[in-house]
Structure formats: structure tokens, C-alpha cells
Write an enzyme that holds these catalytic residues in place. Structure first.
Site, PDB file in Angstrom:
ATOM      1  N   ARG A  64      -2.811   0.343  10.618  1.00  0.00           N
ATOM      2  CA  ARG A  64      -2.811  -1.087  10.904  1.00  0.00           C
ATOM      3  C   ARG A  64      -2.431  -1.354  12.361  1.00  0.00           C
ATOM      4  NH1 ARG A  64       1.087  -2.921   6.136  1.00  0.00           N
ATOM      5  NH2 ARG A  64       0.615  -1.024   4.974  1.00  0.00           N
ATOM      6  N   ASN A  65      -1.505  -0.571  12.874  1.00  0.00           N
ATOM      7  CA  ASN A  65      -1.071  -0.774  14.260  1.00  0.00           C
ATOM      8  C   ASN A  65      -2.205  -0.462  15.232  1.00  0.00           C
ATOM      9  OD1 ASN A  65       1.979  -1.369  14.075  1.00  0.00           O
ATOM     10  ND2 ASN A  65       1.690   0.363  12.689  1.00  0.00           N
ATOM     11  N   SER A  75       0.820  -1.212   0.000  1.00  0.00           N
ATOM     12  CA  SER A  75       0.000   0.000   0.000  1.00  0.00           C
ATOM     13  C   SER A  75       0.856   1.266   0.000  1.00  0.00           C
ATOM     14  CB  SER A  75      -0.955  -0.009   1.196  1.00  0.00           C
ATOM     15  OG  SER A  75      -0.246  -0.134   2.418  1.00  0.00           O
ATOM     16  N   ARG A  83       7.047  -9.068  -6.544  1.00  0.00           N
ATOM     17  CA  ARG A  83       7.319 -10.482  -6.799  1.00  0.00           C
ATOM     18  C   ARG A  83       6.106 -11.184  -7.413  1.00  0.00           C
ATOM     19  NH1 ARG A  83       9.708  -9.997  -1.563  1.00  0.00           N
ATOM     20  NH2 ARG A  83      11.965 -10.306  -1.578  1.00  0.00           N
ATOM     21  N   ASP A  88       3.787  11.910  13.211  1.00  0.00           N
ATOM     22  CA  ASP A  88       3.498  10.534  12.819  1.00  0.00           C
ATOM     23  C   ASP A  88       2.840   9.767  13.957  1.00  0.00           C
ATOM     24  OD1 ASP A  88       3.403   8.468  11.030  1.00  0.00           O
ATOM     25  OD2 ASP A  88       5.526   7.986  11.110  1.00  0.00           O
ATOM     26  N   THR A 125      -0.833   7.919  13.510  1.00  0.00           N
ATOM     27  CA  THR A 125      -0.837   6.457  13.585  1.00  0.00           C
ATOM     28  C   THR A 125      -1.627   5.955  14.787  1.00  0.00           C
ATOM     29  OG1 THR A 125       1.388   6.526  12.631  1.00  0.00           O
ATOM     30  CG2 THR A 125       0.659   4.421  13.488  1.00  0.00           C
ATOM     31  N   LYS A 173       7.087   4.808  17.084  1.00  0.00           N
ATOM     32  CA  LYS A 173       5.713   5.280  17.297  1.00  0.00           C
ATOM     33  C   LYS A 173       4.703   4.180  17.017  1.00  0.00           C
ATOM     34  CE  LYS A 173       4.933   5.484  12.767  1.00  0.00           C
ATOM     35  NZ  LYS A 173       3.903   4.771  11.996  1.00  0.00           N
ATOM     36  N   VAL A 228       1.286  -6.631   6.871  1.00  0.00           N
ATOM     37  CA  VAL A 228       2.282  -6.566   7.948  1.00  0.00           C
ATOM     38  C   VAL A 228       1.892  -5.507   8.965  1.00  0.00           C
ATOM     39  CG1 VAL A 228       4.682  -5.988   8.469  1.00  0.00           C
ATOM     40  CG2 VAL A 228       4.142  -7.376   6.454  1.00  0.00           C
ATOM     41  N   LYS A 283       9.278   1.704   8.259  1.00  0.00           N
ATOM     42  CA  LYS A 283       9.335   2.110   9.671  1.00  0.00           C
ATOM     43  C   LYS A 283       9.441   0.866  10.545  1.00  0.00           C
ATOM     44  CE  LYS A 283       6.592   6.175   8.499  1.00  0.00           C
ATOM     45  NZ  LYS A 283       5.270   6.830   8.577  1.00  0.00           N
TER      46      LYS A 283
END
Length: 346
Positions: A256-257, A12, A33, A245, A249, A192, A280, A107
């Protein structure tokens, strides 16, 4: 000089940065890939798995061949997950030329070695760490591709390279600042994610805004503490890569976190959370690395410590919060050395 730019890989964030670059440059090659993903990007100008519903610029060309992707490029932007960074950099090496600008926008830390991404890339390319430029800051991929105003920072001790990176990316929708503090920008971007996990946990437990504000504030304190110990400029943590950030976040459902932490706070086991995410979650690996780093340095990171025990030692999120709230009484502002004081005011 060629106007070709290459992005590795097509997740993304990599796809979003390719979209920014496509507004500035005639050819943007996006390496993946996955041959089906490459065919979808080239044929339909979409990357449905990572950015559903978004039309990509026609001058983004996807390929599974590293040589095709890199040969003739003036710049390579690496956006691989931290777990795959070394292998991607190793695959890049045969086609790498010293005159190419190298920017990374990942990150996290390498889990085994606890090394920052710029060190991993430099080791594999056989160059000096200062040749690698770090891009970081408050920047959700989903907003960047919709041309929402976004501001980031690029960092390297090499002023020429940061100026080149700034010129590479900057446009009316994507503003770019420069910073010499590569270490601080890289650490802030990685650490973070741990606090964002904690913010999600807090929200999942239903603790409200008071708890989350305290978590972000004290989280920034421990990020800064370990950052300064590793040679970062403390002022970096008050900038885009730090508080900027951290806020984006830790407070957004795009993160996602945050989403992973929220599900953990609701009582879902880690394996189920990761399976449902499908992408991930860098904060989980980063928590493991930062916990080890804090022990090695003898630096207190109480929030990181509790999140580590939730993720890897079976501690319940509620017990972790109780442990944080029950810590010994302390002053808010910690004593600092004369050297640090002078650095803050230089």
C-alpha cells in the site's frame, strides 16, 4: 491448556495471520467491529473487502464481541492500525490475563505521542513493555494466505515469550526467527514504510532502478541511524525486519505504501490517493512521527524530511528529488563511536 488463539482485528494482515494460526491451532477467533464482515467470514469463509478471492480456513470464527473473542485464549495477536491501537488495547484490558501471550504485528507509531506500539499496548494493559512480543518482517498478506513461503521475526527481551510466539506461528509455510531487539525490530518495521513511499514516488516519476536502489540503500542508512540513537542493535537493520521488509515493501505492487507513493509521483493529490486506497497507509502517519522524532533527537533523516514536505507542506515530488540530489557532498560511511563498533562486532 486451551488451544484457542485470538486475533484483533480483521483487516488484511490480521486475517492473513489468523489463517496461519488456523493451520496450527484448533480454534482461531477473529475480532471485528463490523457485524456484516463477521457474518461473511463465518458464513462464506471469505473476507472479500481485504482479501478478495481467498477462501479462509473453517476454524476461523469471527465475532464482534471482545469477551467472546478473548476469553479462554492462550494468546492474543493484535493487528490494529496504529491510529486505533490504543482503543483496541483498552477494549482488550477487561478480559486480559497475565498468563496470555500478547503479540502485535502493527508497523507504525502513535501519531500524537510518537510512541511505539508495544509501549501503547503495555500502557493500556498495565504490563511491562517486555511482555509484548513484536512480529515483523517481509510478509505481504496476499502471499501469506496463498501459502507462499514467508519468513518473519518475533522480538522481545523475554526469551520465553519469543519462544512461545515462535511456536505459536511457525509451520512449513511460515518460518519464524527470534530476536531480543524489540526496539530495533519495531522501529525497522515502522520506518521502512516511509522509504517505500519514496520508492513509489520515484517509480511514479519514472526514475528507474538506479534511483530506487539508491533510495533503498540510503533509506536503510537513515533508518539505522535513528534506530541506534533510540537504543536498537544496528545488526537488526540488516535482518528480516530491516532490509528484508524494506525490499519487499518498496518494490512490490502489493505494498500500500508503494502504491500510494506511486500515485503521488504521478501527480495525484494526497486526499485522492487515500480515498482510492480504501485502506490505511501507515507510512503517511509514520512520516509525520519520524520527522518529529528526527528533529527531537537531532538525527539527520533527509529522505524522511523530503517526503514529509511532499505529504504535508505541498512540495512537489520532483523538487524533493532535486533537493536530495543537491545535498552537500558526504562520505558514504559515517564515523561511528567505539561503543557502536563494539556492538556491531559483539
Amino acid at each position: 491448556m486451551s488451544d484457542k488463539v485470538t486475533v484483533l482485528v480483521a483487516g488484511s494482515w490480521g486475517t492473513a495471520l489468523a489463517s496461519v494460526l488456523a493451520a496450527n491451532h484448533s480454534e482461531v477467533y477473529l475480532w471485528t467491529r463490523n457485524s456484516d464482515q463477521a457474518a461473511e467470514i463465518n458464513g462464506s469463509h471469505i473476507n472479500n473487502k481485504y482479501l478478495p478471492g481467498i477462501s479462509l480456513p473453517a476454524n476461523i470464527i469471527a465475532t464482534t464481541d471482545m469477551e467472546t473473542a478473548v476469553s479462554g485464549s492462550k494468546a492474543v495477536v493484535i493487528v490494529a492500525p496504529s491510529s486505533g491501537m490504543r482503543q483496541v488495547a483498552r477494549s482488550l484490558k477487561p478480559f486480559w490475563k497475565d498468563e496470555m501471550l500478547c503479540v502485535h504485528a502493527t508497523k507504525g507509531f502513535e501519531t500524537e505521542s510518537k510512541k511505539r506500539m508495544s509501549i501503547v499496548i503495555a500502557e493500556e494493559l498495565g504490563c511491562d513493555e517486555g511482555q509484548i512480543v513484536v512480529l515483523s518482517g517481509p510478509s505481504h498478506a496476499e502471499e501469506v494466505v496463498r501459502l507462499c513461503p514467508t519468513t518473519v521475526v518475533v522480538a522481545s527481551p523475554d526469551d520465553k515469550r519469543t519462544a512461545e510466539a515462535q511456536e505459536l506461528f511457525i509451520n512449513n509455510d511460515f518460518r519464524v526467527y527470534t530476536n531480543r531487539d524489540q526496539v530495533g525490530v519495531e522501529l525497522a518495521g515502522a520506518l521502512k514504510n516511509i522509504i517505500a513511499l519514496g520508492a513509489g514516488l520515484s517509480d511514479g516519476l519514472g526514475f528507474g532502478d538506479n534511483a530506487k536502489a539508491a533510495l533503498l540503500t540510503r533509506g536503510l542508512a537513515e533508518i539505522s541511524r535513528v534506530g541506534v540513537e533510540l537504543g536498537a542493535n544496528p545488526l537488526t537493520f540488516a535482518g528480516l525486519a530491516g532490509i528484508g521488509d524494506l525490499v519487499v515493501t518498496a518494490t512490490s505492487q502489493h505494498s500500500r505504501n508503494w502504491r500510494a507513493g506511486f500515485m503521488l509521483g504521478q501527480g495525484k493529490p494526497l486526499d485522492e490517493v487515500l480515498e482510492s486506497m480504501g485502506m490505511v497507509v501507515e507510512g503517511i502517519r509514520t512520516t509525520e512521527a519520524a520527522y518529529a522524532i528526527s528533529i527531537k533527537l537531532g538525527v539527520q533523516m533527509p529522505i524522511t524530511d523530503q517526503i514529509y514536505h511532499v505529504l504535508f507542506k505541498g512540495r512537489s515530488p520532483r523538487s524533493a528529488v532535486e533537493a536530495l540530489m543537491g545535498r552537500d557532498r558526504k562520505p558514504e560511511l559515517e564515523a561511528i563511536s567505539q561503543e557502536t563498533w563494539e556492538q556491531w562486532h559483539s
